[in-house]
Design an enzyme around this catalytic site. Sequence first.
Site, mmCIF file in Angstrom:
data_model
loop_
_atom_site.group_PDB
_atom_site.id
_atom_site.type_symbol
_atom_site.label_atom_id
_atom_site.label_comp_id
_atom_site.label_asym_id
_atom_site.label_seq_id
_atom_site.Cartn_x
_atom_site.Cartn_y
_atom_site.Cartn_z
ATOM 1 C CG HIS A 133 27.608 -10.417 4.420
ATOM 2 N ND1 HIS A 133 28.065 -9.454 3.562
ATOM 3 C CD2 HIS A 133 26.308 -10.098 4.679
ATOM 4 C CE1 HIS A 133 27.088 -8.580 3.298
ATOM 5 N NE2 HIS A 133 26.012 -8.965 3.964
ATOM 6 C CD GLU B 254 31.396 -8.936 3.214
ATOM 7 O OE1 GLU B 254 30.585 -9.477 2.414
ATOM 8 O OE2 GLU B 254 31.014 -8.268 4.191
ATOM 9 N NE ARG C 122 26.249 -3.851 1.520
ATOM 10 C CZ ARG C 122 25.259 -4.686 1.756
ATOM 11 N NH1 ARG C 122 25.158 -5.265 2.949
ATOM 12 N NH2 ARG C 122 24.372 -4.964 0.815
#
Length: 303
Positions: A270, A251, A222
């Site tokens: 991601h 993000e 994370r």
Amino acid sequence: MKCVFLDCAGVNPGDISWKTFQHFCTFQWYEKTEKEQMQERLIGAEAIITDSVIIDRKIMEQFTDLKYIGIAATGFDNVDTEAAEELGIAVTNVPAYASDAVAQHAAALLLYVTNKIHIYDDAVKNGKWNSKSDGGFSDVSITLLCGKSIGIIGYGAIGKRIAEIAKALGMKVNIYSRNPSAAISSDVVSLSCPLTEDNAGIVNEDFINNMKDGAVLINTARGGLIDENALARALKSRKISAAAIDVMALEPPEKDNPLLSLENCFITPHIGFSPLETRRIVIETCAENLKSFLKGGRLNRIV
């Protein structure tokens, strides 16, 4: 039951069938949902599925039909589980579905840094190989991982798979929970732990100062685990020789994020979880979780 998947784009951009859900509930899905769209989309919904949309107490109290929140991921920091428990709303997740995929991506990030594939690929295609009279060149040094150490912070399913891969490459594995100082001072530090209130920003200036000079930082966990400004300073000074990250605090990141302009910071959007095979597992498990709830079961219940 009306079930709404608020942000399916990352998990299912259109290459997986929704039939599993459509067989047992009134199912609606959206690639993305903004705050101002919640009211229209969640009216009458008894079940929500979210990938990364934040479901806080305010939303739970606003939509009184809500009985169930399914998280299409392993981490659940985007849902206020305390509020859900108080309000009697069930919450489920998809545990450990992407262990192999994320570990593979962590290894890919590390090898990208050490083997400089992008640099040599570009050199060959731009004619540099042809220009060498002896037919070979080594403009940039490649790093041998065999004999190096890797510190793994977060020794769950993903951390264990990263350790297995590292050992196969001949690396010494230092596990943070067993020996924090050895893990932090390793040649490579890899983050694979969940984000909690206690470890938010764990990779800060003090942490970085205790890292080995010239170490490599990998993050497939994370983004909130890292103080990005501190990391940017360390990359500029070469205290950390390179960082390769699949996650960021925000993000997508803001355009002025200091990491975006650094040549020794490599960023993917991601995607570690995203092979088709693992995304199918997510969809299937989300459906099974909801079916279990409807039958009074507790499959993958968090609260």
